[in-house]
Design a protein around this motif. Sequence first.
Motif, PDB file in Angstrom:
ATOM      1  N   VAL A   1      85.546 -41.651 -32.054  1.00 47.63           N
ATOM      2  CA  VAL A   1      84.891 -40.831 -33.218  1.00 47.63           C
ATOM      3  C   VAL A   1      84.063 -40.328 -32.150  1.00 47.63           C
ATOM      4  CG1 VAL A   1      83.889 -41.330 -34.982  1.00 47.63           C
ATOM      5  CG2 VAL A   1      84.512 -43.454 -34.286  1.00 47.63           C
ATOM      6  N   ALA A   2      84.793 -38.711 -33.410  1.00 49.34           N
ATOM      7  CA  ALA A   2      83.803 -37.547 -32.538  1.00 49.34           C
ATOM      8  C   ALA A   2      83.103 -37.221 -33.821  1.00 49.34           C
ATOM      9  CB  ALA A   2      84.405 -36.418 -32.008  1.00 49.34           C
ATOM     10  N   TYR A   3      81.801 -36.716 -33.624  1.00 45.94           N
ATOM     11  CA  TYR A   3      80.740 -36.107 -34.488  1.00 45.94           C
ATOM     12  C   TYR A   3      80.614 -35.207 -34.919  1.00 45.94           C
ATOM     13  CZ  TYR A   3      79.488 -40.856 -34.451  1.00 45.94           C
ATOM     14  OH  TYR A   3      79.165 -42.870 -34.687  1.00 45.94           O
ATOM     15  N   PHE A   4      80.805 -34.168 -36.065  1.00 42.08           N
ATOM     16  CA  PHE A   4      80.821 -32.283 -35.890  1.00 42.08           C
ATOM     17  C   PHE A   4      79.366 -32.391 -37.303  1.00 42.08           C
ATOM     18  CE2 PHE A   4      84.659 -33.215 -34.348  1.00 42.08           C
ATOM     19  CZ  PHE A   4      84.864 -32.454 -33.761  1.00 42.08           C
ATOM     20  N   ARG A   5      78.609 -31.108 -37.288  1.00 35.11           N
ATOM     21  CA  ARG A   5      78.268 -31.080 -38.188  1.00 35.11           C
ATOM     22  C   ARG A   5      78.242 -29.794 -39.499  1.00 35.11           C
ATOM     23  NH1 ARG A   5      74.748 -29.330 -33.286  1.00 35.11           N
ATOM     24  NH2 ARG A   5      72.938 -30.289 -33.287  1.00 35.11           N
ATOM     25  N   GLY A   6      79.574 -29.475 -38.803  1.00 35.75           N
ATOM     26  CA  GLY A   6      80.361 -28.647 -40.165  1.00 35.75           C
ATOM     27  C   GLY A   6      81.879 -29.853 -40.187  1.00 35.75           C
ATOM     28  N   ARG A   7      82.086 -30.068 -41.189  1.00 37.20           N
ATOM     29  CA  ARG A   7      83.317 -29.968 -42.011  1.00 37.20           C
ATOM     30  C   ARG A   7      84.758 -29.114 -41.313  1.00 37.20           C
ATOM     31  NH1 ARG A   7      87.078 -29.219 -46.356  1.00 37.20           N
ATOM     32  NH2 ARG A   7      87.902 -30.855 -46.560  1.00 37.20           N
ATOM     33  N   ASN A   8      84.306 -28.008 -41.230  1.00 38.33           N
ATOM     34  CA  ASN A   8      85.441 -26.963 -40.607  1.00 38.33           C
ATOM     35  C   ASN A   8      85.703 -27.186 -39.118  1.00 38.33           C
ATOM     36  OD1 ASN A   8      85.871 -26.041 -43.224  1.00 38.33           O
ATOM     37  ND2 ASN A   8      84.705 -24.434 -42.935  1.00 38.33           N
ATOM     38  N   GLU A   9      84.277 -26.977 -38.399  1.00 35.70           N
ATOM     39  CA  GLU A   9      84.329 -27.377 -37.124  1.00 35.70           C
ATOM     40  C   GLU A   9      85.259 -28.367 -36.462  1.00 35.70           C
ATOM     41  OE1 GLU A   9      80.330 -27.982 -36.282  1.00 35.70           O
ATOM     42  OE2 GLU A   9      80.252 -25.847 -36.603  1.00 35.70           O
ATOM     43  N   MET A  10      84.562 -29.979 -37.652  1.00 39.48           N
ATOM     44  CA  MET A  10      85.848 -30.794 -37.139  1.00 39.48           C
ATOM     45  C   MET A  10      87.351 -30.502 -37.982  1.00 39.48           C
ATOM     46  SD  MET A  10      86.796 -33.623 -39.822  1.00 39.48           S
ATOM     47  CE  MET A  10      85.991 -33.411 -41.103  1.00 39.48           C
ATOM     48  N   LEU A  11      87.619 -30.126 -38.569  1.00 40.29           N
ATOM     49  CA  LEU A  11      89.033 -30.051 -39.242  1.00 40.29           C
ATOM     50  C   LEU A  11      89.751 -29.049 -38.133  1.00 40.29           C
ATOM     51  CD1 LEU A  11      88.187 -29.356 -43.220  1.00 40.29           C
ATOM     52  CD2 LEU A  11      89.629 -31.466 -41.940  1.00 40.29           C
ATOM     53  N   ASP A  12      89.508 -28.475 -37.060  1.00 41.84           N
ATOM     54  CA  ASP A  12      90.201 -27.243 -36.666  1.00 41.84           C
ATOM     55  C   ASP A  12      89.692 -28.610 -35.573  1.00 41.84           C
ATOM     56  OD1 ASP A  12      89.332 -25.055 -37.517  1.00 41.84           O
ATOM     57  OD2 ASP A  12      88.083 -24.530 -36.750  1.00 41.84           O
ATOM     58  N   VAL A  13      89.190 -29.288 -34.986  1.00 45.49           N
ATOM     59  CA  VAL A  13      89.090 -30.298 -34.248  1.00 45.49           C
ATOM     60  C   VAL A  13      90.482 -31.355 -34.743  1.00 45.49           C
ATOM     61  CG1 VAL A  13      88.495 -32.155 -32.553  1.00 45.49           C
ATOM     62  CG2 VAL A  13      87.924 -29.954 -32.646  1.00 45.49           C
ATOM     63  N   ALA A  14      90.798 -31.454 -35.871  1.00 46.86           N
ATOM     64  CA  ALA A  14      92.071 -32.198 -36.135  1.00 46.86           C
ATOM     65  C   ALA A  14      92.729 -31.924 -36.301  1.00 46.86           C
ATOM     66  CB  ALA A  14      91.548 -32.864 -37.611  1.00 46.86           C
ATOM     67  N   ARG A  15      93.324 -31.062 -36.569  1.00 46.13           N
ATOM     68  CA  ARG A  15      95.074 -30.292 -37.236  1.00 46.13           C
ATOM     69  C   ARG A  15      94.638 -30.139 -34.873  1.00 46.13           C
ATOM     70  NH1 ARG A  15      95.684 -25.505 -34.990  1.00 46.13           N
ATOM     71  NH2 ARG A  15      94.120 -24.884 -35.261  1.00 46.13           N
TER      72      ARG A  15
ATOM     73  N   GLY B   1      85.702 -39.076 -42.256  1.00 47.63           N
ATOM     74  CA  GLY B   1      84.599 -39.548 -43.021  1.00 47.63           C
ATOM     75  C   GLY B   1      83.324 -38.725 -43.014  1.00 47.63           C
ATOM     76  N   VAL B   2      82.359 -38.946 -44.228  1.00 44.47           N
ATOM     77  CA  VAL B   2      80.990 -38.481 -43.477  1.00 44.47           C
ATOM     78  C   VAL B   2      79.878 -38.745 -43.641  1.00 44.47           C
ATOM     79  CG1 VAL B   2      79.656 -36.066 -44.578  1.00 44.47           C
ATOM     80  CG2 VAL B   2      82.105 -36.224 -45.108  1.00 44.47           C
TER      81      VAL B   2
ATOM     82  N   LYS C   1      82.369 -37.169 -39.592  1.00 46.23           N
ATOM     83  CA  LYS C   1      82.918 -38.361 -38.389  1.00 46.23           C
ATOM     84  C   LYS C   1      84.659 -37.456 -38.407  1.00 46.23           C
ATOM     85  CE  LYS C   1      81.240 -42.061 -37.956  1.00 46.23           C
ATOM     86  NZ  LYS C   1      80.927 -43.064 -38.567  1.00 46.23           N
ATOM     87  N   LEU C   2      85.207 -37.772 -37.184  1.00 44.39           N
ATOM     88  CA  LEU C   2      86.428 -37.429 -36.653  1.00 44.39           C
ATOM     89  C   LEU C   2      86.818 -38.633 -36.272  1.00 44.39           C
ATOM     90  CD1 LEU C   2      89.156 -36.479 -36.538  1.00 44.39           C
ATOM     91  CD2 LEU C   2      88.588 -35.236 -34.733  1.00 44.39           C
ATOM     92  N   TYR C   3      88.263 -39.597 -36.863  1.00 43.55           N
ATOM     93  CA  TYR C   3      88.872 -40.721 -36.540  1.00 43.55           C
ATOM     94  C   TYR C   3      89.811 -40.468 -35.287  1.00 43.55           C
ATOM     95  CZ  TYR C   3      84.863 -43.229 -40.113  1.00 43.55           C
ATOM     96  OH  TYR C   3      83.850 -43.019 -40.828  1.00 43.55           O
ATOM     97  N   ILE C   4      89.930 -40.644 -34.276  1.00 45.79           N
ATOM     98  CA  ILE C   4      91.297 -40.966 -33.543  1.00 45.79           C
ATOM     99  C   ILE C   4      91.451 -42.633 -33.742  1.00 45.79           C
ATOM    100  CG2 ILE C   4      92.551 -40.036 -31.527  1.00 45.79           C
ATOM    101  CD1 ILE C   4      91.584 -37.918 -33.176  1.00 45.79           C
ATOM    102  N   SER C   5      92.716 -42.783 -33.887  1.00 48.44           N
ATOM    103  CA  SER C   5      93.136 -44.635 -34.005  1.00 48.44           C
ATOM    104  C   SER C   5      94.227 -44.581 -33.274  1.00 48.44           C
ATOM    105  CB  SER C   5      92.996 -44.655 -35.931  1.00 48.44           C
ATOM    106  OG  SER C   5      93.071 -46.770 -35.374  1.00 48.44           O
TER     107      SER C   5
END
Length: 229
Positions: free
Chosen positions: A122-136, A165-166, A77-81
């Motif tokens: 909140v955005a949902y991803f299957r993989g951690r690296n995918e989430m981190l790319d968007v987070a950056r 979070g996961v 999960k990617l949280y944008i707050s």
Amino acid sequence: MAARDDLTVRLYGFNRLPLSPKIRAAVPGERDLRGFVLAGTPGLSEHWRSRRLERRAGWLSWIRRDGTSRTPTVAHKLYISPMPEAVGDAVRVLTPLVTDSPCVAFKLGATPSFLARPDKLVAYFRGRNEMLDVARLAAERLDGIPAHGVPFTFPLDSAGLVSSGVDPPYDADRLTSWRLWLCTELARAILAADGGDALAAARSRLVALGIDPDTWQAPLDPWGTHGPG
């Protein structure tokens, strides 16, 4: 059990904003918010469709129109707050980023009380690296937007605007989330201290779960060894 449930709810609601007239005025209703988001976010209706089940629970939620939004076994999960007044800006920045990524779904609080939550987008991803790319990218492009901050999540920027979070593995009979599960574990540890050092007990429980008590960072595979309960 009642005491643990009550403490879990209190922890889970930590940092929620009071429902001030300012917040209520900013969100007159779900229909108006939905129209505002759709009108101001190019590509949203083209690539994403609304998921009605979530809407009944206080969320505007979107899955991909191409049918690739299957429920992931484990959701990163990617949280944008942002603060409530900056939600529109955050959605307009985030939507093209998730559209151009492997994101499977995202959701936005649709009522004043849900926009008062820290975890309002909140955005949902299957993989951690995918989430981190968007987070950056999100952290770069949202720089300067007033941050709210989501407790019990791992910060991915210095402002508290972007964090992660996961979720536990999906179980239709036992639905939970990263923050709800974590708050339940903390409540159990605090009550078990029985008047002793509750903070030390909570920190010890986090360490036992493989979570850094200072940053809230989870291990790479939090559910390979540790699970809910």
